[in-house]
Design an enzyme around this catalytic site. Structure first.
Site, PDB file in Angstrom:
ATOM      1  N   CYS A 121      -2.986 -42.531  37.185  1.00  0.00           N
ATOM      2  CA  CYS A 121      -4.383 -42.128  37.461  1.00  0.00           C
ATOM      3  C   CYS A 121      -5.312 -42.410  36.285  1.00  0.00           C
ATOM      4  CB  CYS A 121      -4.434 -40.653  37.816  1.00  0.00           C
ATOM      5  SG  CYS A 121      -3.367 -40.247  39.187  1.00  0.00           S
ATOM      6  N   HIS A 148     -11.347 -37.876  36.801  1.00  0.00           N
ATOM      7  CA  HIS A 148     -10.409 -38.333  37.827  1.00  0.00           C
ATOM      8  C   HIS A 148     -10.427 -37.349  38.993  1.00  0.00           C
ATOM      9  CE1 HIS A 148      -6.943 -39.523  39.972  1.00  0.00           C
ATOM     10  NE2 HIS A 148      -6.135 -38.601  39.481  1.00  0.00           N
ATOM     11  N   ASN A 164      -7.082 -38.242  46.333  1.00  0.00           N
ATOM     12  CA  ASN A 164      -6.699 -38.809  45.044  1.00  0.00           C
ATOM     13  C   ASN A 164      -6.221 -40.247  45.262  1.00  0.00           C
ATOM     14  OD1 ASN A 164      -5.454 -39.574  42.677  1.00  0.00           O
ATOM     15  ND2 ASN A 164      -4.278 -37.693  42.414  1.00  0.00           N
TER      16      ASN A 164
HETATM   17  N1  ACO Z   1      -0.213 -26.584  52.761  1.00  0.00           N
HETATM   18  C1  ACO Z   1       0.088 -25.275  52.757  1.00  0.00           C
HETATM   19  N2  ACO Z   1       0.782 -24.694  51.758  1.00  0.00           N
HETATM   20  C2  ACO Z   1       1.188 -25.485  50.751  1.00  0.00           C
HETATM   21  C3  ACO Z   1       0.915 -26.864  50.698  1.00  0.00           C
HETATM   22  C4  ACO Z   1       0.185 -27.404  51.769  1.00  0.00           C
HETATM   23  N3  ACO Z   1      -0.139 -28.722  51.828  1.00  0.00           N
HETATM   24  N4  ACO Z   1       1.428 -27.388  49.571  1.00  0.00           N
HETATM   25  C5  ACO Z   1       2.017 -26.357  48.924  1.00  0.00           C
HETATM   26  N5  ACO Z   1       1.878 -25.219  49.642  1.00  0.00           N
HETATM   27  C6  ACO Z   1       2.331 -23.880  49.309  1.00  0.00           C
HETATM   28  C7  ACO Z   1       3.463 -23.889  48.314  1.00  0.00           C
HETATM   29  O1  ACO Z   1       4.695 -24.059  48.988  1.00  0.00           O
HETATM   30  C8  ACO Z   1       3.328 -22.500  47.723  1.00  0.00           C
HETATM   31  O2  ACO Z   1       3.895 -21.564  48.608  1.00  0.00           O
HETATM   32  P1  ACO Z   1       4.720 -20.291  48.053  1.00  0.00           P
HETATM   33  O3  ACO Z   1       3.692 -19.503  47.256  1.00  0.00           O
HETATM   34  O4  ACO Z   1       5.162 -19.615  49.294  1.00  0.00           O
HETATM   35  O5  ACO Z   1       5.793 -20.868  47.201  1.00  0.00           O
HETATM   36  C9  ACO Z   1       1.828 -22.256  47.704  1.00  0.00           C
HETATM   37  O6  ACO Z   1       1.283 -23.194  48.659  1.00  0.00           O
HETATM   38  C10 ACO Z   1       1.182 -22.497  46.360  1.00  0.00           C
HETATM   39  O7  ACO Z   1       1.673 -23.724  45.861  1.00  0.00           O
HETATM   40  P2  ACO Z   1       1.208 -24.274  44.475  1.00  0.00           P
HETATM   41  O8  ACO Z   1       1.931 -25.569  44.203  1.00  0.00           O
HETATM   42  O9  ACO Z   1       1.299 -23.190  43.448  1.00  0.00           O
HETATM   43  O10 ACO Z   1      -0.320 -24.573  44.783  1.00  0.00           O
HETATM   44  P3  ACO Z   1      -1.443 -24.995  43.776  1.00  0.00           P
HETATM   45  O11 ACO Z   1      -2.572 -24.037  43.852  1.00  0.00           O
HETATM   46  O12 ACO Z   1      -0.915 -25.346  42.405  1.00  0.00           O
HETATM   47  O13 ACO Z   1      -1.966 -26.363  44.417  1.00  0.00           O
HETATM   48  C11 ACO Z   1      -1.767 -28.698  44.068  1.00  0.00           C
HETATM   49  C12 ACO Z   1      -1.081 -27.434  44.548  1.00  0.00           C
HETATM   50  C13 ACO Z   1      -2.951 -28.971  44.989  1.00  0.00           C
HETATM   51  C14 ACO Z   1      -0.806 -29.862  44.136  1.00  0.00           C
HETATM   52  C15 ACO Z   1      -2.300 -28.523  42.625  1.00  0.00           C
HETATM   53  O14 ACO Z   1      -1.272 -27.959  41.836  1.00  0.00           O
HETATM   54  C16 ACO Z   1      -2.761 -29.801  41.988  1.00  0.00           C
HETATM   55  O15 ACO Z   1      -3.763 -30.368  42.369  1.00  0.00           O
HETATM   56  N6  ACO Z   1      -2.083 -30.252  40.913  1.00  0.00           N
HETATM   57  C17 ACO Z   1      -2.492 -31.437  40.187  1.00  0.00           C
HETATM   58  C18 ACO Z   1      -2.169 -32.702  40.913  1.00  0.00           C
HETATM   59  C19 ACO Z   1      -2.675 -33.887  40.100  1.00  0.00           C
HETATM   60  O16 ACO Z   1      -3.633 -33.796  39.375  1.00  0.00           O
HETATM   61  N7  ACO Z   1      -2.045 -35.024  40.192  1.00  0.00           N
HETATM   62  C20 ACO Z   1      -2.603 -36.103  39.412  1.00  0.00           C
HETATM   63  C21 ACO Z   1      -1.773 -37.170  39.222  1.00  0.00           C
HETATM   64  S1  ACO Z   1      -1.241 -37.975  40.676  1.00  0.00           S
HETATM   65  C22 ACO Z   1      -0.700 -39.512  40.093  1.00  0.00           C
HETATM   66  O17 ACO Z   1      -0.656 -39.776  38.934  1.00  0.00           O
HETATM   67  C23 ACO Z   1      -0.273 -40.495  41.140  1.00  0.00           C
END
Ligand code: ACO
Length: 330
Positions: free
Chosen positions: A112, A250, A280
Site C-alpha cells: 500500500c 492511504h 482499499n
Molecule cells: N463483518 C462482521 N464482523 C466481522 C467482520 C466482518 N466483515 N470482520 C471481522 N468481524 C468481527 C471479528 O470476527 C470480531 O468478532 P469477535 O469480537 O466476535 O471476535 C469483530 O468483528 C471485531 O474484529 P476486529 O478485527 O477487532 O475489528 P476491527 O475494528 O479491528 O476492524 C479491520 C477490522 C477493518 C480489518 C481493521 O482492523 C483495519 O482496518 N485494519 C487495518 C487494515 C489495513 O490498514 N490494511 C492495510 C494494508 S492492506 C495491504 O497492504 C494489501
C-alpha cells in the site's frame, strides 16, 4: 532541495461495483458493520478478462494526455499484483503506450506504500535526466488475491489504478520519509510458484492462498507510524503542520485516517477521503486520490500537500511537496 511539477494525472476504476449488500449475501457480514468499522460502501472489481496492464494503461493514458511522450525517461509502476513476474508492469506499459526505448522501466512492490515510494523513486531517477519526465503508476488487482470466504479481509479490498506524470524541478521542496518493519506475521500474501521440480521436494512452499492480515495490529501500526512519519517529513521540509493545505492518506480504513488526523490535530476537511467508493486498492489509493483531488480543483498552485501511506512489509512512507504548475483537465 528540488521539487516536482505534476504535469498530468489519471485514474481508472473497473465498472463492476461490489456493494456491501452483495457481500452480505456471500459472507457473514453486514452493511452496518462494514460502514462503521471501515467507511467502505462499495469497491470496484475488475472483469474476468481485464488485466493489471489494462487498468494501469488506462490511468496512464489519461495522465499522459497532451504530453510529449518522447520526453518520458522513467516509468515506475507500483504493484503487488502484476500480470507477470517478468516482464514488469512498467515494461508492459512502455510497449502498450509506445513510450521511448531509452528509458528506465521498473516495478516497485511496497504494497500500500507503493505509490509514495514510486514517486520518490521517480524523483530520484530524474536527477540523472534533467528536464525529462517520469510516468508513475499505482495499480492493483487485489480481487485476484482476496479470499472471498474470509470476511475479515474480503470486505476491504478493491481493484483500480492511478497515474501521474512528473518532472523534477531544480527549485522547490520534495521531502520524503519511509520505514520498514519486515515480517509476515501481521500482513502477507504468498507468491504462487510451480514447485514441481522432480529433483527437490519442497514441503514448505505453498501456492498463493490470498491476503492474510491481523487487522488490529496493522491498524495500530498505521496510526503510530503514519503520524510519526508525517511529523518527520514536516521537519525535513521545514513546514508547519497548519500550513499544509491537503492530506492524502492511504485509503485503508476511514477510522485510521480519522485517528491519525485526531492524533496530529489535522482538520478533517483537509483530509481527502474516497474510501467509501473504492475500498482499499493498495498502491492505487494515493494515486487515485491525487487524480481526484487535482481534477476537483480543490488543490491549487502553491498548495503544500502531504501524502502518507502504510501497509504490507510492514512499510510506511510520507511525502511533502507543493503543487506546482497548472493542470488543465478540459
Ligand atoms: N463483518 C462482521 N464482523 C466481522 C467482520 C466482518 N466483515 N470482520 C471481522 N468481524 C468481527 C471479528 O470476527 C470480531 O468478532 P469477535 O469480537 O466476535 O471476535 C469483530 O468483528 C471485531 O474484529 P476486529 O478485527 O477487532 O475489528 P476491527 O475494528 O479491528 O476492524 C479491520 C477490522 C477493518 C480489518 C481493521 O482492523 C483495519 O482496518 N485494519 C487495518 C487494515 C489495513 O490498514 N490494511 C492495510 C494494508 S492492506 C495491504 O497492504 C494489501
Amino acid at each position: 532541495m528540488s521539487g516536482i511539477t505534476i504535469l498530468g494525472t489519471g485514474s481508472y476504476s473497473p465498472e463492476f461495483r461490489l456493494t456491501n449488500a452483495m457481500l452480505e449475501s456471500a459472507v457473514d457480514t453486514s452493511d452496518e458493520w462494514i460502514t462503521l468499522r471501515t467507511g467502505i460502501k462499495e469497491r470496484r472489481i475488475a472483469a474476468a478478462d481485464e488485466t493489471t496492464l489494462d487498468m494501469a494503461s488506462s490511468a496512464a493514458g489519461k495522465a499522459l494526455r497532451g504530453i510529449d511522450i518522447s520526453q518520458i525517461a522513467v516509468i515506475v509502476a507500483a504493484t503487488l499484483t502484476p500480470d507477470y513476474l517478468t516482464p514488469s508492469l512498467a515494461c508492459l506499459l512502455q510497449r502498450e503506450l509506445g513510450l521511448p526505448e531509452r528509458i528506465i522501466a521498473i516495478d516497485v512492490n511496497s504494497a500500500c506504500t507503493g505509490f509514495v515510494v514510486a514517486l520518490k523513486t521517480a524523483h530520484s531517477l530524474l536527477a540523472d535526466a534533467p528536464g525529462k519526465l517520469a510516468l508513475v503508476v499505482g495499480c492493483e488487482m487485489l480481487s485476484r488475491v482476496t479470499d472471498y470466504g474470509d470476511r475479515s479481509t474480503c470486505v476491504l479490498f478493491g481493484d483500480g489504478a492511478g497515474a501521474a506524470v512528473i518532472r523534477r524541478e531544480p527549485d522547490g521542496v520534495f521531502a520524503f520519509d519511509s520505514g520498514a518493519r519486515g515480517g509476515t506475521e501481521y500482513l502477507s500474501c504468498r507468491a504462487g510458484y510451480l514447485g514441481n521440480s522432480p529433483f527437490v521436494v519442497r514441503t514448505a512452499d505453498k501456492d498463493c492462498d490470498g491476503i492474510h492480515m491481523n487487522g488490529g495490529e496493522v491498524f495500530r501500526f498505521a496510526v503510530e507510524t503514519a503520524s510519526a512519519s508525517v511529523a518527520r517529513v514536516l521537519g525535513l521540509a521545514e513546514v508547519a503542520l497548519g500550513s499544509v493545505k491537503r492530506f492524502i492518506f492511504h485509503q485503508a480504513n476511514r477510522r485510521i485516517i480519522d485517528a491519525i488526523a485526531r492524533r496530529m490535530g489535522i482538520a478533517e476537511e483537509k483530509c481527502f477521503v474516497n474510501i467509501e467508493r473504492y475500498g482499499n486498492t493498495s498502491s492505487a489509493t494515493c494515486a487515485i486520490a491525487l487524480d481526484e483531488l487535482l481534477r476537483s480543483g480543490a488543490a491549487s498552485r502553491g498548495d503544500g500537500l502531504i501524502m502518507s501511506a502504510f501497509g504490507g512489509g510492514l512499510t510506511y512512507a510520507s511525502l511533502y511537496f507543493e503543487i506546482n504548475g497548472d493542470l488543465n483537465y478540459d
